[in-house]
Design an enzyme around this catalytic site. Structure first.
Site, PDB file in Angstrom:
ATOM      1  N   TYR A 117       0.921  -1.331   0.042  1.00  0.00           N
ATOM      2  CA  TYR A 117       0.059   0.184   0.056  1.00  0.00           C
ATOM      3  C   TYR A 117       0.837   1.427   0.067  1.00  0.00           C
ATOM      4  CZ  TYR A 117      -4.163   2.721   0.927  1.00  0.00           C
ATOM      5  OH  TYR A 117      -5.278   3.492   0.721  1.00  0.00           O
ATOM      6  N   GLU A 177       1.826   6.611  -6.738  1.00  0.00           N
ATOM      7  CA  GLU A 177       1.016   7.561  -7.084  1.00  0.00           C
ATOM      8  C   GLU A 177       1.502   9.158  -6.853  1.00  0.00           C
ATOM      9  OE1 GLU A 177      -2.869   6.530  -5.686  1.00  0.00           O
ATOM     10  OE2 GLU A 177      -2.253   4.581  -5.501  1.00  0.00           O
TER      11      GLU A 177
END
Length: 218
Positions: free
Chosen positions: A143, A151
Site C-alpha cells: 500500500y 502515485e
C-alpha cells in the site's frame, strides 16, 4: 436471490483477478525482455485503466448491501486511483515511461491478485487461513509503495506538464483555481487520505486475523 448474488460476486472477483494477472504478466514480460521499467504503460496501461474503471461496481456493491464494505471508503479508493490513472497518467504520454508508473502498476497488480481471489474464495466459503493472513498482511508493504512511491511521486512529476498544457482549463474556468493548483493541494492532503485508508486496513486486519476464541469472548 442470495445464491445469484453470490454467483455474481464470485464471477466479478474472478474476472478482476484474471485481468490483473494478465496486466502483471504483461508488465513483467516486458521488463524481462527489455531490462527496463519504461514499458509498463505501453504493455498494460489500457487494460489497467479498464479494470480500474470497472471497479466502480464495488462502490455499487457496498451501496446495495451485497458486501459489508459500505460506500465511503470504496469510493475514496476508487476515486483516487481512477483520477490518477485516467486524468493524469493516461493524458500525459510524457509520463508513460517514468519508473513511478512501473512501481504503481506492479504494486496495484500484486495487491489485486491477492484481494480479488480472496474475495471470490470467501464467497464460496473456501478461503484458507494462510491466504487470509496474506490478504491482510501484504498491504503493509504494497500500500505505501503504490500510494507514496508510485502515485504521489508521479503526480509530483506531472506538475510541470499539467502547468505547461493548462490541462482541463475549460472545466476549471468557473472556479478561482486551476487543475495545477488542484493537484498541488491534493498532494498536500494525499498523505492524510492514504493514512485514513491504511489505518482502516489495519483495523480490518486486527478483526479478520483475531483468533476464533477471542472473537467469541468479545
Amino acid at each position: 436471490m442470495a445464491s445469484f448474488a453470490k454467483l455474481y460476486l464470485v464471477l466479478y472477483n474472478s474476472l478482476q483477478a484474471a485481468g490483473w494477472a494478465v496486466a502483471l504478466f504483461r508488465i513483467l514480460s516486458d521488463f524481462a525482455a527489455t531490462k527496463s521499467v519504461s514499458g509498463a504503460y505501453s504493455s498494460a496501461g489500457d487494460l489497467i485503466c479498464l479494470l480500474q474503471t470497472v471497479s466502480f461496481l464495488e462502490v455499487i456493491h457496498g451501496a446495495l448491501g451485497l458486501v459489508p464494505s459500505g460506500v465511503l471508503l470504496p469510493l475514496m479508493q476508487w476515486g483516487g486511483r481512477t483520477h490518477f490513472v485516467l486524468a493524469i497518467v493516461k493524458r500525459h504520454d510524457e509520463l508513460h515511461e517514468f519508473p513511478a508508473v512501473f512501481i504503481t502498476f506492479v504494486a496495484w497488480s500484486l495487491s489485486e491478485l491477492i484481494r480479488y481471489p480472496h474475495y471470490a474464495m470467501q464467497c464460496l466459503g473456501a478461503s484458507p487461513a494462510w491466504f487470509t493472513y496474506v490478504r491482510y498482511t501484504a498491504f503493509i508493504i504494497l500500500y505505501p509503495i503504490g500510494g507514496v512511491v508510485g502515485e504521489m511521486w508521479l503526480m509530483y512529476q506531472a506538475l510541470p506538464f499539467i502547468k505547461e498544457k493548462n490541462l482541463y482549463s475549460g472545466f476549471f474556468s468557473g472556479v478561482p483555481f486551476d487543475y495545477y493548483q488542484f493537484i498541488s493541494a491534493l498532494l498536500l492532503v494525499y498523505p492524510f487520505l492514504l493514512l485514513k485508508l491504511y489505518l482502516h486496513m489495519f483495523k480490518q486486519r486486527g478483526s479478520k486475523l483475531r483468533k476464533p476464541h477471542e472473537k467469541k469472548r468479545s
